[in-house]
Motif scaffolding. Sequence first.
Motif, PDB file in Angstrom:
ATOM      1  N   THR A  77       0.852  -1.072  -0.048  1.00  0.00           N
ATOM      2  CA  THR A  77       0.123  -0.123   0.070  1.00  0.00           C
ATOM      3  C   THR A  77       0.956   1.220  -0.133  1.00  0.00           C
ATOM      4  N   ILE A  78       0.519   2.272  -0.854  1.00  0.00           N
ATOM      5  CA  ILE A  78       1.089   3.309  -1.060  1.00  0.00           C
ATOM      6  C   ILE A  78       0.529   4.422  -0.564  1.00  0.00           C
ATOM      7  N   GLY A  79       1.027   5.306   0.599  1.00  0.00           N
ATOM      8  CA  GLY A  79       0.293   6.085   1.332  1.00  0.00           C
ATOM      9  C   GLY A  79       0.606   7.419   0.966  1.00  0.00           C
ATOM     10  N   PHE A  80      -0.315   8.395   0.879  1.00  0.00           N
ATOM     11  CA  PHE A  80       0.013   9.704   0.446  1.00  0.00           C
ATOM     12  C   PHE A  80      -0.328  10.878   1.598  1.00  0.00           C
ATOM     13  N   ALA A  81       0.591  11.546   1.869  1.00  0.00           N
ATOM     14  CA  ALA A  81       0.390  12.932   2.740  1.00  0.00           C
ATOM     15  C   ALA A  81       0.905  14.109   2.258  1.00  0.00           C
ATOM     16  N   ALA A  82       0.059  15.265   2.325  1.00  0.00           N
ATOM     17  CA  ALA A  82       0.591  16.494   1.708  1.00  0.00           C
ATOM     18  C   ALA A  82      -0.008  17.662   2.817  1.00  0.00           C
ATOM     19  N   HIS A  83       1.200  18.691   2.968  1.00  0.00           N
ATOM     20  CA  HIS A  83       0.409  19.643   4.156  1.00  0.00           C
ATOM     21  C   HIS A  83       1.489  20.904   3.760  1.00  0.00           C
ATOM     22  N   CYS A  84       0.708  22.064   4.315  1.00  0.00           N
ATOM     23  CA  CYS A  84       1.600  23.206   4.112  1.00  0.00           C
ATOM     24  C   CYS A  84       1.586  24.034   5.425  1.00  0.00           C
ATOM     25  N   ASP A  85       2.163  25.018   5.273  1.00  0.00           N
ATOM     26  CA  ASP A  85       2.618  25.899   6.788  1.00  0.00           C
ATOM     27  C   ASP A  85       1.645  27.304   6.684  1.00  0.00           C
ATOM     28  N   SER A  86       0.490  27.336   6.197  1.00  0.00           N
ATOM     29  CA  SER A  86      -0.275  28.582   5.962  1.00  0.00           C
ATOM     30  C   SER A  86      -1.704  28.409   6.754  1.00  0.00           C
ATOM     31  N   SER A  87      -2.180  29.426   7.353  1.00  0.00           N
ATOM     32  CA  SER A  87      -3.510  29.488   7.815  1.00  0.00           C
ATOM     33  C   SER A  87      -4.433  29.936   6.750  1.00  0.00           C
ATOM     34  N   LEU A  88      -3.677  30.243   5.614  1.00  0.00           N
ATOM     35  CA  LEU A  88      -4.748  30.657   4.437  1.00  0.00           C
ATOM     36  C   LEU A  88      -5.169  29.280   3.580  1.00  0.00           C
ATOM     37  N   GLY A  89      -4.418  28.245   3.951  1.00  0.00           N
ATOM     38  CA  GLY A  89      -4.683  27.098   2.966  1.00  0.00           C
ATOM     39  C   GLY A  89      -3.661  26.751   2.070  1.00  0.00           C
ATOM     40  N   CYS A  90      -3.694  25.791   1.425  1.00  0.00           N
ATOM     41  CA  CYS A  90      -2.760  25.195   0.690  1.00  0.00           C
ATOM     42  C   CYS A  90      -2.782  25.400  -0.773  1.00  0.00           C
ATOM     43  N   LYS A  91      -1.583  25.575  -1.561  1.00  0.00           N
ATOM     44  CA  LYS A  91      -1.872  25.429  -3.078  1.00  0.00           C
ATOM     45  C   LYS A  91      -0.834  24.640  -3.469  1.00  0.00           C
ATOM     46  N   PRO A  92      -0.925  23.655  -4.321  1.00  0.00           N
ATOM     47  CA  PRO A  92      -2.574  23.331  -4.688  1.00  0.00           C
ATOM     48  C   PRO A  92      -3.307  22.601  -3.465  1.00  0.00           C
ATOM     49  N   ASN A  93      -4.635  22.451  -3.766  1.00  0.00           N
ATOM     50  CA  ASN A  93      -5.608  21.681  -2.839  1.00  0.00           C
ATOM     51  C   ASN A  93      -4.963  20.683  -2.356  1.00  0.00           C
ATOM     52  N   PRO A  94      -4.897  20.206  -1.227  1.00  0.00           N
ATOM     53  CA  PRO A  94      -4.274  18.754  -0.840  1.00  0.00           C
ATOM     54  C   PRO A  94      -5.049  17.523  -1.401  1.00  0.00           C
ATOM     55  N   TRP A  95      -6.192  17.832  -1.435  1.00  0.00           N
ATOM     56  CA  TRP A  95      -7.137  16.694  -1.867  1.00  0.00           C
ATOM     57  C   TRP A  95      -7.107  16.628  -3.596  1.00  0.00           C
ATOM     58  N   SER A  96      -6.962  17.494  -4.259  1.00  0.00           N
ATOM     59  CA  SER A  96      -6.399  17.392  -5.610  1.00  0.00           C
ATOM     60  C   SER A  96      -5.292  16.854  -5.911  1.00  0.00           C
ATOM     61  N   ALA A  97      -4.258  17.351  -5.169  1.00  0.00           N
ATOM     62  CA  ALA A  97      -2.897  16.787  -5.025  1.00  0.00           C
ATOM     63  C   ALA A  97      -2.934  15.167  -5.040  1.00  0.00           C
ATOM     64  N   GLY A  98      -3.650  14.785  -4.096  1.00  0.00           N
ATOM     65  CA  GLY A  98      -3.749  13.219  -3.723  1.00  0.00           C
ATOM     66  C   GLY A  98      -4.438  12.789  -4.994  1.00  0.00           C
ATOM     67  N   ALA A  99      -5.435  13.274  -5.438  1.00  0.00           N
ATOM     68  CA  ALA A  99      -6.242  12.616  -6.624  1.00  0.00           C
ATOM     69  C   ALA A  99      -5.131  12.442  -7.808  1.00  0.00           C
ATOM     70  N   ALA A 100      -4.564  13.759  -8.100  1.00  0.00           N
ATOM     71  CA  ALA A 100      -3.556  13.699  -9.113  1.00  0.00           C
ATOM     72  C   ALA A 100      -2.370  12.768  -8.889  1.00  0.00           C
ATOM     73  N   PHE A 101      -2.038  12.638  -7.802  1.00  0.00           N
ATOM     74  CA  PHE A 101      -0.976  11.809  -7.344  1.00  0.00           C
ATOM     75  C   PHE A 101      -1.446  10.294  -7.845  1.00  0.00           C
ATOM     76  N   LYS A 102      -2.598   9.864  -7.274  1.00  0.00           N
ATOM     77  CA  LYS A 102      -3.057   8.681  -7.454  1.00  0.00           C
ATOM     78  C   LYS A 102      -3.310   8.243  -8.776  1.00  0.00           C
ATOM     79  N   GLN A 103      -3.601   9.213  -9.493  1.00  0.00           N
ATOM     80  CA  GLN A 103      -4.142   8.816 -10.802  1.00  0.00           C
ATOM     81  C   GLN A 103      -3.014   8.431 -11.699  1.00  0.00           C
ATOM     82  N   TYR A 104      -1.938   9.435 -11.441  1.00  0.00           N
ATOM     83  CA  TYR A 104      -0.783   9.344 -12.498  1.00  0.00           C
ATOM     84  C   TYR A 104       0.154   8.008 -11.690  1.00  0.00           C
ATOM     85  N   VAL A 105      -0.008   7.620 -10.451  1.00  0.00           N
ATOM     86  CA  VAL A 105       0.921   6.310 -10.189  1.00  0.00           C
ATOM     87  C   VAL A 105      -0.004   5.408 -10.740  1.00  0.00           C
TER      88      VAL A 105
END
Length: 160
Positions: free
Chosen positions: A96-124
């Motif tokens: 099983t390949i696990g994915f974690a993404a995070h940023c250090d901003s109270s304004l949120g992350c760019k790109p969106n972590p959910w979108s990044a996770g989905a893009a990652f999984k599609q590519y893999v």
Amino acid sequence: MKRILAILLCATAAACASRGQVNPDVMQIATAPLTCANKAECDLWWQRAEDWVRSHSKYEVQTVTDTLIQTSGPGGGRRLLAYEITKSANSDGTATIGFAAHCDSSLGCKPNPWSAGAAFKQYVRSGVDAPIPGDTSTGSGGDTAGVSGAAVAEPASSAH
């Protein structure tokens, strides 16, 4: 005047409530398990995982082993995502390949972590780096997934 203020407050609250919502299609892709079936497939997927992180991270790739791909960051209140990818062997010979993404901003992350996770999984899975269909997420402060903070997280031993 009070009525106008009340209307403005309601409008602002409605606008904020819709920020950070994740498209259900993106959520489904991001939370689908990423489990390779055999050594050959796992080796291919692990190489794709590293390729994706190297091409999508704004931070330097810090660690690459047989079970961990990790970038530096995040830091300094930046909205950029830092990544941690893990691989864990399962008792049935799969991994099983696990994915974690995070940023250090109270304004949120760019790109969106959910979108990044989905893009990652599609590519893999496919080797095709394509945009996520139906992704209309904004990357606002409400972008959280899996654990606290602005992150998408999946321990390698989870069913994600």
